[in-house]
Design an enzyme around this catalytic site. Structure first.
Site, PDB file in Angstrom:
ATOM      1  N   LEU A 124       0.934  -1.153  -0.100  1.00  0.00           N
ATOM      2  CA  LEU A 124       0.171  -0.178   0.111  1.00  0.00           C
ATOM      3  C   LEU A 124       0.826   1.215   0.028  1.00  0.00           C
ATOM      4  O   LEU A 124       0.332   2.315   0.203  1.00  0.00           O
ATOM      5  CB  LEU A 124      -0.973   0.167   1.136  1.00  0.00           C
ATOM      6  CG  LEU A 124      -2.236  -0.923   1.363  1.00  0.00           C
ATOM      7  CD1 LEU A 124      -2.819  -0.901   2.591  1.00  0.00           C
ATOM      8  CD2 LEU A 124      -3.005  -0.787  -0.002  1.00  0.00           C
ATOM      9  N   CYS A 147       2.784  -1.487   8.828  1.00  0.00           N
ATOM     10  CA  CYS A 147       1.304  -1.250   8.723  1.00  0.00           C
ATOM     11  C   CYS A 147       0.789  -2.549   8.525  1.00  0.00           C
ATOM     12  O   CYS A 147      -0.346  -2.778   9.055  1.00  0.00           O
ATOM     13  CB  CYS A 147       1.377  -0.354   7.337  1.00  0.00           C
ATOM     14  SG  CYS A 147       1.917   1.320   7.341  1.00  0.00           S
ATOM     15  N   HIS A 148       1.039  -3.343   7.705  1.00  0.00           N
ATOM     16  CA  HIS A 148       0.562  -4.896   7.619  1.00  0.00           C
ATOM     17  C   HIS A 148       1.387  -6.059   7.547  1.00  0.00           C
ATOM     18  O   HIS A 148       0.924  -7.104   7.245  1.00  0.00           O
ATOM     19  CB  HIS A 148      -0.306  -4.680   5.922  1.00  0.00           C
ATOM     20  CG  HIS A 148      -1.376  -3.652   6.012  1.00  0.00           C
ATOM     21  ND1 HIS A 148      -1.066  -2.562   5.360  1.00  0.00           N
ATOM     22  CD2 HIS A 148      -2.610  -3.797   6.376  1.00  0.00           C
ATOM     23  CE1 HIS A 148      -2.106  -1.690   5.317  1.00  0.00           C
ATOM     24  NE2 HIS A 148      -3.139  -2.492   6.142  1.00  0.00           N
ATOM     25  N   GLY A 149       2.631  -5.618   8.009  1.00  0.00           N
ATOM     26  CA  GLY A 149       3.592  -6.916   8.326  1.00  0.00           C
ATOM     27  C   GLY A 149       4.342  -7.438   7.168  1.00  0.00           C
ATOM     28  O   GLY A 149       4.659  -8.649   7.311  1.00  0.00           O
ATOM     29  N   PRO A 162       1.359  -9.193   2.805  1.00  0.00           N
ATOM     30  CA  PRO A 162       0.568  -9.256   1.969  1.00  0.00           C
ATOM     31  C   PRO A 162       1.185  -8.441   0.820  1.00  0.00           C
ATOM     32  O   PRO A 162       0.562  -8.385  -0.378  1.00  0.00           O
ATOM     33  CB  PRO A 162      -0.441  -7.934   2.523  1.00  0.00           C
ATOM     34  CG  PRO A 162       0.367  -7.351   3.650  1.00  0.00           C
ATOM     35  CD  PRO A 162       1.138  -8.483   4.421  1.00  0.00           C
TER      36      PRO A 162
END
Length: 183
Positions: A124, A147-149, A162
């Protein structure tokens, strides 16, 4: 006696002069139109300050083994890491068939000891941690996007999380052993 009509045949003198005037006028009009339109066409070119950002040169002589620097190119952070032998060995030991975005370490670097990549997570658009001393480098010793690993290895390849792709390698070249041109 009535005046006689001029019945002499036309030799083409008037006709060729008329053609010359028509073509000459058309040519002048075309040049005038081009000159009038040119400023509008020229305004679509990138500005000088944008062109200046198209490439940048970086002196890497002061970057010690194991250190990393961040520079800005085209408004994006570019990570430059002077990798250790251990980093290089870890990156080369990875089975490429297990990677989500398979690339060998050799495909990602011009010189094994220098890794140059755009520091933007491909999930992202966050900026991964691991560039500064003391920041978490994730499970694979490279970079970690909090943020999302997403976890990246020492070659900037996605290993877990991701993010769909590896960190992007910008176009770059070595001008000298200690000077890199990006862009």
């Amino acid at each position: 006696m009535a005046e006689a009509e001029n019945t002499a045949p036309n030799t083409g003198g008037d006709s060729s002069r008329r053609d010359f005037l028509i073509y000459g006028t058309g040519a002048v009009a075309a040049v005038g139109a081009a000159l009038a339109v040119w400023p509008f066409i020229d305004s679509m070119n990138p500005a000088a300050d944008t062109l200046a950002l198209a490439s940048t040169e970086v002196d890497i002589s002061a970057v010690e083994v194991g250190q990393a620097i961040t520079i800005t190119w085209r408004g994006k952070p570019v990570f430059i890491r002077h990798r250790t032998e251990e980093n290089i060995e870890e990156a080369r030991a990875v089975d490429v068939a297990e990677l989500r975005d398979p690339q060998t370490d050799e495909e990602r670097v011009l010189k094994p000891e220098w890794l140059v990549m755009i520091g933007i997570c491909t999930h992202l658009g966050c900026i991964p941690l691991g560039q500064k001393e003391g920041e978490p480098k994730g499970e694979f010793g490279g970079w970690f996007c909090p943020c999302h690993g997403s976890n990246y290895d020492t070659s900037g390849r996605i290993r877990r999380g991701p993010a769909p792709l590896n960190l992007v390698i910008p176009p770059y070249e070595f001008l000298e052993d200690t000077m890199i041109k990006i862009g």
